[in-house]
Design a protein around this motif. Structure first.
Motif, mmCIF file in Angstrom:
data_model
loop_
_atom_site.group_PDB
_atom_site.id
_atom_site.type_symbol
_atom_site.label_atom_id
_atom_site.label_comp_id
_atom_site.label_asym_id
_atom_site.label_seq_id
_atom_site.Cartn_x
_atom_site.Cartn_y
_atom_site.Cartn_z
ATOM 1 N N ASP A 1 -4.300 0.000 8.330
ATOM 2 C CA ASP A 1 -3.334 1.084 8.121
ATOM 3 C C ASP A 1 -3.512 2.164 9.190
ATOM 4 O O ASP A 1 -2.528 2.652 9.762
ATOM 5 C CB ASP A 1 -3.565 1.676 6.715
ATOM 6 N N LYS B 1 5.325 5.607 -1.783
ATOM 7 C CA LYS B 1 5.088 6.688 -0.817
ATOM 8 C C LYS B 1 5.675 8.022 -1.292
ATOM 9 O O LYS B 1 5.163 9.092 -0.936
ATOM 10 C CB LYS B 1 5.687 6.281 0.532
ATOM 11 N N HIS C 1 0.172 8.681 -3.777
ATOM 12 C CA HIS C 1 0.769 7.356 -3.577
ATOM 13 C C HIS C 1 -0.248 6.212 -3.610
ATOM 14 O O HIS C 1 0.119 5.105 -4.029
ATOM 15 C CB HIS C 1 1.676 7.310 -2.334
ATOM 16 N N HIS D 1 -6.859 3.692 0.127
ATOM 17 C CA HIS D 1 -6.393 3.745 1.526
ATOM 18 C C HIS D 1 -6.004 5.139 2.019
ATOM 19 O O HIS D 1 -5.546 5.306 3.143
ATOM 20 C CB HIS D 1 -5.238 2.749 1.751
ATOM 21 N N HIS E 1 0.809 -1.235 0.000
ATOM 22 C CA HIS E 1 0.000 0.000 0.000
ATOM 23 C C HIS E 1 0.835 1.275 0.000
ATOM 24 O O HIS E 1 0.416 2.285 -0.549
ATOM 25 C CB HIS E 1 -1.028 -0.008 1.156
ATOM 26 N N ASP E 2 2.030 1.237 0.594
ATOM 27 C CA ASP E 2 2.873 2.443 0.630
ATOM 28 C C ASP E 2 4.118 2.297 -0.245
ATOM 29 O O ASP E 2 5.097 3.007 -0.040
ATOM 30 C CB ASP E 2 3.284 2.746 2.080
HETATM 31 FE FE LIG Z 1 -0.345 5.302 2.666
#
Ligand SMILES: [Fe+2]
Ligand SMILES: [Fe+2]
Length: 219
Positions: free
Chosen positions: A137, A78, A84, A116, A74-75
Motif C-alpha cells: 500500500d 475509504k 476505514h 494498514h 483494504h480501501d
Molecule cells: Fe487505506
C-alpha cells in the motif's frame, strides 16, 4: 483436500474486484460528482497495490490468498476516513463468506486490512500478511507512481493547477523518508529507497528542464 465447500458461492477474485470497483465509483461520485471521472484514483491505487502485494507475497512466502483479498478490499470503506481500516475489516468479515474464499483465512484478511493505517509506523507490524499489505500500500504511494496518480487525481477534480503547483506539492513530501524507513520486508525496503531516489530525481530534472539548464550544458 478441497479448499472450500461453498461451491455455489461466487469466485472470490471476481467478487472482490467487482465490489471494489463499485466502491471506487461511489467514492468518485462523492468526490467529483460523477461515477466515472477522467481518472479514477482509487481504482488506479488499489490495482497497483494488488499487483505489488501479490509480487511481495511471492517473494516473502506470505499467504497469497490472504494478501490478495486484503489488497483488493483494504480501501473498500475509504469514506470512513481514519476508521476505514476497521470498517474495511468488518466489510471483509461479512463479504468474503458470501464467496468461495477459504473460510479459515478470512480473519487473517480482516486483520491485515485493520493494520494498514498510516504513512509511517512507530512500531512495526508483526504478522507477515499484514506487513506485506502495509508495504504494498505504501509502495504505491511513493515514487513515480505517486507523481502520476497525484497528477491524474488533481486533473480529475477539474481544479486549476500549474506545473509549479505540482512541483511545490511534489517537493513537500518529507513523510516519504519515514515511509521508506517503516517498510517491513526486505524487497519492499529496497524498492522504496529506489523509488524515493527516482522521485527526488524527477523533480530535480523537471526543474532543470524548466530553467533550461540543459541548454547551456549545465546538466
Ligand atoms: Fe487505506
Ligand atoms: Fe490504500
Amino acid at each position: 483436500m478441497p479448499a472450500n465447500n461453498n461451491k455455489s458461492n461466487k469466485p472470490w477474485r471476481e467478487a472482490v474486484e467487482e465490489v471494489m470497483h463499485h466502491a471506487t465509483e461511489a467514492e468518485a461520485l462523492a468526490r467529483f460528482g460523477k461515477r466515472k471521472p477522467s481518472f479514477n484514483y482509487r481504482w488506479e491505487h488499489v490495482t497497483a497495490v494488488v499487483t505489488l502485494a501479490n509480487k511481495l507475497a511471492e517473494l516473502t512466502g506470505a499467504d497469497r490468498e490472504v494478501v490478495e483479498a486484503a489488497a483488493w478490499l483494504h480501501d473498500v470503506r475509504k469514506e470512513a476516513k481514519e476508521k476505514h481500516p476497521q470498517e474495511g475489516a468488518k466489510f471483509a468479515r461479512k463479504f468474503l463468506p458470501k464467496t468461495d474464499f477459504p473460510a479459515e483465512k478470512i480473519e487473517a484478511v480482516a486483520q491485515a486490512i485493520e493494520a494498514h493505517m498510516g504513512l509511517w509506523l512507530d512500531a512495526p507490524l508483526t504478522n507477515l500478511e499484514a506487513q506485506v499489505l502495509w508495504d504494498a500500500d505504501k509502495l504505491a504511494k511513493i515514487g513515480l507512481t505517486a507523481v502520476f496518480h497525484f497528477t491524474g487525481n488533481v486533473l480529475a477534480k477539474g481544479k486549476p493547477m500549474t506545473t509549479d503547483d505540482l512541483i511545490l506539492y511534489g517537493r513537500d513530501a518529507d513523510w516519504q523518508t519515514k515511509t521508506v524507513a517503516s517498510m517491513h520486508t526486505e524487497p519492499a525496503r529496497r524498492a522504496a529507497a529506489a523509488r524515493l531516489e527516482a522521485y527526488n530525481k524527477l523533480w530535480e530534472s523537471l526543474e532543470g528542464e524548466l530553467r533550461g539548464d540543459d541548454l547551456d550544458g549545465n546538466r
